[in-house]
Design an enzyme around this catalytic site. Structure first.
Site, PDB file in Angstrom:
ATOM      1  N   GLU A  50       7.441  -5.227   1.726  1.00 17.03           N
ATOM      2  CA  GLU A  50       7.567  -5.198   3.189  1.00 17.03           C
ATOM      3  C   GLU A  50       6.512  -6.062   3.872  1.00 17.03           C
ATOM      4  O   GLU A  50       6.733  -6.571   4.977  1.00 17.03           O
ATOM      5  CB  GLU A  50       7.493  -3.765   3.716  1.00 17.03           C
ATOM      6  CG  GLU A  50       8.688  -2.897   3.344  1.00 17.03           C
ATOM      7  CD  GLU A  50       8.561  -2.239   1.982  1.00 17.03           C
ATOM      8  OE1 GLU A  50       7.618  -2.568   1.235  1.00 17.03           O
ATOM      9  OE2 GLU A  50       9.416  -1.392   1.651  1.00 17.03           O
ATOM     10  N   PHE A 112       9.449  14.185   3.411  1.00 17.01           N
ATOM     11  CA  PHE A 112       9.382  13.105   2.427  1.00 17.01           C
ATOM     12  C   PHE A 112       9.389  11.740   3.138  1.00 17.01           C
ATOM     13  O   PHE A 112      10.232  11.480   3.985  1.00 17.01           O
ATOM     14  CB  PHE A 112      10.585  13.212   1.474  1.00 17.01           C
ATOM     15  CG  PHE A 112      10.621  12.102   0.467  1.00 17.01           C
ATOM     16  CD1 PHE A 112       9.618  11.965  -0.490  1.00 17.01           C
ATOM     17  CD2 PHE A 112      11.655  11.170   0.479  1.00 17.01           C
ATOM     18  CE1 PHE A 112       9.651  10.933  -1.410  1.00 17.01           C
ATOM     19  CE2 PHE A 112      11.687  10.132  -0.438  1.00 17.01           C
ATOM     20  CZ  PHE A 112      10.677  10.018  -1.387  1.00 17.01           C
ATOM     21  N   GLN A 113       8.438  10.935   2.808  1.00 12.73           N
ATOM     22  CA  GLN A 113       8.281   9.571   3.365  1.00 12.73           C
ATOM     23  C   GLN A 113       8.091   9.578   4.885  1.00 12.73           C
ATOM     24  O   GLN A 113       8.528   8.661   5.576  1.00 12.73           O
ATOM     25  CB  GLN A 113       9.455   8.673   2.953  1.00 12.73           C
ATOM     26  CG  GLN A 113       9.472   8.435   1.451  1.00 12.73           C
ATOM     27  CD  GLN A 113      10.362   7.302   1.006  1.00 12.73           C
ATOM     28  OE1 GLN A 113      11.386   7.043   1.604  1.00 12.73           O
ATOM     29  NE2 GLN A 113       9.957   6.630  -0.060  1.00 12.73           N
ATOM     30  N   LYS A 162      16.291   8.799  11.673  1.00 16.05           N
ATOM     31  CA  LYS A 162      17.543   8.623  10.917  1.00 16.05           C
ATOM     32  C   LYS A 162      18.730   9.172  11.714  1.00 16.05           C
ATOM     33  O   LYS A 162      19.792   8.551  11.771  1.00 16.05           O
ATOM     34  CB  LYS A 162      17.412   9.325   9.565  1.00 16.05           C
ATOM     35  CG  LYS A 162      18.510   8.965   8.601  1.00 16.05           C
ATOM     36  CD  LYS A 162      18.185   9.389   7.180  1.00 16.05           C
ATOM     37  CE  LYS A 162      19.283   8.973   6.225  1.00 16.05           C
ATOM     38  NZ  LYS A 162      18.981   9.321   4.844  1.00 16.05           N
ATOM     39  N   MET A 475     -13.822 -19.015  -1.211  1.00 14.87           N
ATOM     40  CA  MET A 475     -14.608 -18.914   0.015  1.00 14.87           C
ATOM     41  C   MET A 475     -15.671 -17.819  -0.101  1.00 14.87           C
ATOM     42  O   MET A 475     -16.789 -17.980   0.399  1.00 14.87           O
ATOM     43  CB  MET A 475     -13.687 -18.633   1.212  1.00 14.87           C
ATOM     44  CG  MET A 475     -14.400 -18.683   2.545  1.00 14.87           C
ATOM     45  SD  MET A 475     -15.217 -20.280   2.812  1.00 14.87           S
ATOM     46  CE  MET A 475     -14.019 -21.116   3.840  1.00 14.87           C
TER      47      MET A 475
HETATM   48  C1  TPP Z   1      -6.192  -9.619   2.171  1.00 15.04           C
HETATM   49  C2  TPP Z   1      -7.558 -10.210   2.117  1.00 15.04           C
HETATM   50  N1  TPP Z   1      -8.471  -9.724   1.257  1.00 15.04           N
HETATM   51  C3  TPP Z   1      -9.708 -10.272   1.191  1.00 15.04           C
HETATM   52  C4  TPP Z   1     -10.057 -11.316   1.993  1.00 15.04           C
HETATM   53  C5  TPP Z   1     -11.456 -11.917   1.946  1.00 15.04           C
HETATM   54  N2  TPP Z   1     -11.388 -13.313   1.512  1.00 15.04           N
HETATM   55  C6  TPP Z   1     -11.430 -14.358   2.356  1.00 15.04           C
HETATM   56  S1  TPP Z   1     -11.312 -15.820   1.608  1.00 15.04           S
HETATM   57  C7  TPP Z   1     -11.245 -15.093   0.099  1.00 15.04           C
HETATM   58  C8  TPP Z   1     -11.141 -15.916  -1.150  1.00 15.04           C
HETATM   59  C9  TPP Z   1      -9.860 -16.642  -1.241  1.00 15.04           C
HETATM   60  O1  TPP Z   1      -9.740 -17.144  -2.538  1.00 15.04           O
HETATM   61  P1  TPP Z   1      -8.529 -18.055  -2.941  1.00 15.04           P
HETATM   62  O2  TPP Z   1      -7.257 -17.447  -2.473  1.00 15.04           O
HETATM   63  O3  TPP Z   1      -8.587 -18.351  -4.381  1.00 15.04           O
HETATM   64  O4  TPP Z   1      -8.778 -19.352  -2.075  1.00 15.04           O
HETATM   65  P2  TPP Z   1     -10.030 -20.363  -2.082  1.00 15.04           P
HETATM   66  O5  TPP Z   1     -11.049 -19.805  -1.141  1.00 15.04           O
HETATM   67  O6  TPP Z   1     -10.533 -20.440  -3.479  1.00 15.04           O
HETATM   68  O7  TPP Z   1      -9.467 -21.647  -1.579  1.00 15.04           O
HETATM   69  C10 TPP Z   1     -11.313 -13.705   0.210  1.00 15.04           C
HETATM   70  C11 TPP Z   1     -11.314 -12.764  -0.937  1.00 15.04           C
HETATM   71  C12 TPP Z   1      -9.066 -11.781   2.890  1.00 15.04           C
HETATM   72  N3  TPP Z   1      -9.297 -12.771   3.740  1.00 15.04           N
HETATM   73  N4  TPP Z   1      -7.831 -11.226   2.909  1.00 15.04           N
END
Ligand code: TPP
Length: 637
Positions: A50, A112-113, A162, A475
């Site tokens: 979803e 439920f749900q 529902k 990042m």
């Molecule tokens: C759902 C979610 N969880 C955690 C984060 C924190 N976060 C920001 S950038 C990042 C790393 C992203 O890594 P990747 O997808 O490999 O991309 P890269 O930075 O290596 O280009 C994280 C964990 C986020 N933005 N969104």
């Protein structure tokens, strides 16, 4: 005409002009799914989650400007939507989410749900409804669409019990017109405010336009360019604003903020007037609020009055639709050349060129920035939408892909939602089937929603996926490198063989680890009719420069050291200290950027010992650098 509530839902969607919905069925929404079979004119896309449905609806909305629709069942179905709804909320994207709810008699019994979804989504929707009576469905859906797309757009959730879906009521579209006396999306600025704004614009010596995505939402690109041209005002762009004015426009300075261009942030800090257009002074854009643009008066043109004076005190608010406001202002804006100001900006720009990673000759290593730049070159003459995920690759995309048109970049700017890109791209492709849609995604974010490859395959649509694979949550790793002494806690990340993964979904998979091969790889992707996933194996420890550390002054940036660029190209080792640095920052600046260890070509990367066996079992081509646990960068190989 008497219809069931479920039929009324579809009748309303047809009248709202909906041609595609993204959803996932379940018990509480089953009457609506059952009725769907009578309405083949609306195409239903079965997603794999979803969250994917909401991102698809969001991507559809951002690409088309129309309202995107997502459908889910009660409880877990609805709560799975929350991330997508919050993403749409933060980026002002108009979506309508329809969720099934347990029968009205069971409400509040922990049936439920059952989840109180209106309660859960209250802070992340523009508005939401719980509908328990069939007779209310048509009016509520009409209101939901009206609210989602009017004024400042946003997500609206309609939760329908529902029994309300099952029972019948008279359906009268006309009588169901929205009745929303308290909702006033079309406010207008006062004449005195226009006068004060004109005075400031006409007398400013160092003005900067701050261009946000409100320009795209109101279709005001031509008016903004006319303002810039008439008064020769430079334009700085937010992340979500990329493309609202062409990258090639001589007035477009580039992106502002945390990973904006150095000269853009410097220009903002030196400006005597900021003309903020459809942007919201997000913390990623302002840096330290106390020192933000200290010499500048501020004009804020904004459709949402709650944004004005929220983060930054403004001198003149102009509330209203951006295009209308600019059309009112433009005839009275004085022509001016502002030669001194442009000369100053040119001077600030000069210094940055030598720090650009593009200055590095091809040394056999693949840098993410090169991938993006080469991707741009290979696709710029085609009608292309790029959808990015969140992380380093997102910022490199923003820096190196030069967007010429509004809606050519779709990205989760406000919430920064990893996992957004692939499903949002599928939604964008449904909105614009004639365009090429590229996903630029990290290996981390891709793994969050890669199941939606199955949706692309089942639907027979083509999106092109460029995984920027650095085997890290890049990042976060960069923040650890800069601010946590390289303690890489929980950021080294392995993945599946992405080529085989694509093939397992009966799609096309390619791998590229050489700069010289990016172009031919992109051509091969475009030549294939199927969705294609490319695993771009890039330098593991490169960093996004410049970077304004969170909460620092906007012009106190960590810059890519010149010396690295120069040393790599065999020239002088001279480098410069960044502006306003602390001792810690200067240390970081010395160590930042692609280290020697990181400069090992992908093919020569060695897996960490404990994972060697597992890695050896995979095909030679697919072996990825793997890191067993958090270790210091230099010791990993
Ligand atoms: C759902 C979610 N969880 C955690 C984060 C924190 N976060 C920001 S950038 C990042 C790393 C992203 O890594 P990747 O997808 O490999 O991309 P890269 O930075 O290596 O280009 C994280 C964990 C986020 N933005 N969104």
């Amino acid at each position: 005409m008497k219809l069931t509530g479920a039929e009324i839902i579809w009748e309303c969607l047809i009248r709202e002009g909906v041609d595609v919905v993204f959803g996932y069925p379940g018990g509480a929404i089953l009457p609506t799914y059952d009725a769907m079979t009578k309405y083949p004119q609306i195409h239903h896309v079965l997603t794999r989650h979803e969250q994917g449905a909401t991102h698809m609806a969001d991507g559809y909305a951002r690409a088309s400007g129309k309202v995107g629709v997502a459908i889910a069942t009660s409880g877990p179905g609805a709560t799975n939507m929350v991330t997508g709804i919050a993403t749409a909320m933060m980026d002002s994207s108009p979506i309508v989410c329809i969720t099934g709810q347990v029968g009205s008699r069971a409400l509040g019994t922990d049936a439920f749900q059952e989840t109180d979804v209106t309660g859960v989504t209250l802070p992340v929707t523009k508005h939401n409804y719980l509908v328990t009576k069939t007779a209310d469905i048509a009016r509520v859906i009409r209101e939901a669409f009206y609210i989602a797309k009017s004024g400042r757009p946003g997500p609206v959730l309609v939760d329908i019990t529902k029994d309300a879906q099952q029972l019948t009521a008279e359906f009268d579209w006309e009588a169901a017109a929205p009745k929303l006396p308290g909702y006033r999306p079309n406010l207008r600025a006062l004449p005195t405010e226009y006068e004060r704004a004109l005075e400031l614009i006409n007398s400013a010596k160092r003005p900067v336009i701050l261009a946000g995505q409100g320009i795209k939402l109101s279709g005001a690109t031509a008016q903004v360019l006319e303002l810039a041209d008439t008064a020769r005002i430079p334009i700085a762009v937010t992340l979500l604003g990329l493309g609202v004015v062409p990258a090639s426009s001589p007035f477009n300075l580039g992106m502002m903020g945390m990973h904006g261009e150095a000269w853009v942030n410097q220009a903002i800090q030196q400006a005597d007037l900021l003309i903020a257009l459809g942007m919201r002074f997000d913390d990623r854009v302002t840096g330290n609020l106390k020192t933000y643009a200290p010499h500048a008066k501020k004009i804020h043109v904004e459709i949402d009055p709650s944004e004005v004076n929220k983060n930054v005190h403004v001198d003149v608010p102009l509330i209203g639709d951006l295009r209308e406001v600019l059309e009112e202002l433009l005839p009275k804006v004085r022509t001016s050349d502002r030669g001194e100001w442009w000369a100053k900006i040119a001077e600030m720009k000069g210094d940055s060129a030598v720090r650009d990673i593009q200055a590095l000759p091809d040394n056999g290593h693949l840098y993410a920035a090169h991938v993006i730049n080469d991707l741009w070159r290979a696709t710029k003459d085609r009608d292309t939408i790029v959808v990015t995920d969140v992380g380093q690759h997102q910022m490199w995309e923003a820096q190196y892909y030069r967007h010429e048109k509004p809606r050519s970049l779709i990205t989760s700017g406000g919430l920064g939602t990893m996992g957004f890109a692939l499903p949002a791209a599928i939604g964008a492709k449904f909105a614009c089937p004639e365009k090429d849609v590229w996903v630029v995604v990290g290996d981390g974010g891709f793994q969050m929603t890669s199941c939606e490859l199955a949706t692309a395959e089942q639907e027979g649509i083509k999106v092109n996926v460029a995984i920027i694979n650095n085997a890290f949550l890049g990042m976060v790793r960069q923040w650890q490198e800069f601010f946590y002494e390289k303690r890489y806690a929980a950021t080294p990340m392995t993945g599946p063989d992405f080529v085989k993964l694509a093939e397992a979904y009966r799609l096309n998979g390619l791998r590229c680890d050489k700069r010289a091969e990016v172009n031919s790889t992109v051509k091969a992707v475009l030549a294939d009719k199927r969705t294609t996933v490319v695993d771009f194996v890039v330098e593991q420890e490169d960093a996004v420069f410049p970077m304004v550390p969170a909460g620092a002054d906007l012009d106190a940036m960590i810059r890519r050291p010149k010396r690295e660029i120069l040393a790599e190209s065999g020239a002088d080792k001279e480098w410069q200290m960044p502006n306003g640095e602390s001792a810690a920052v200067s240390e970081l600046t010395l160590t930042g950027g692609p280290s020697k260890a990181a400069s090992v070509p992908a093919a020569k990367r060695k897996p960490a010992p404990s994972l060697k066996k597992k890695s050896a079992e995979t095909s030679k081509k697919s072996s990825r650098p793997v890191v067993a646990k958090a270790t210091k960068a230099g010791k990993r190989r």
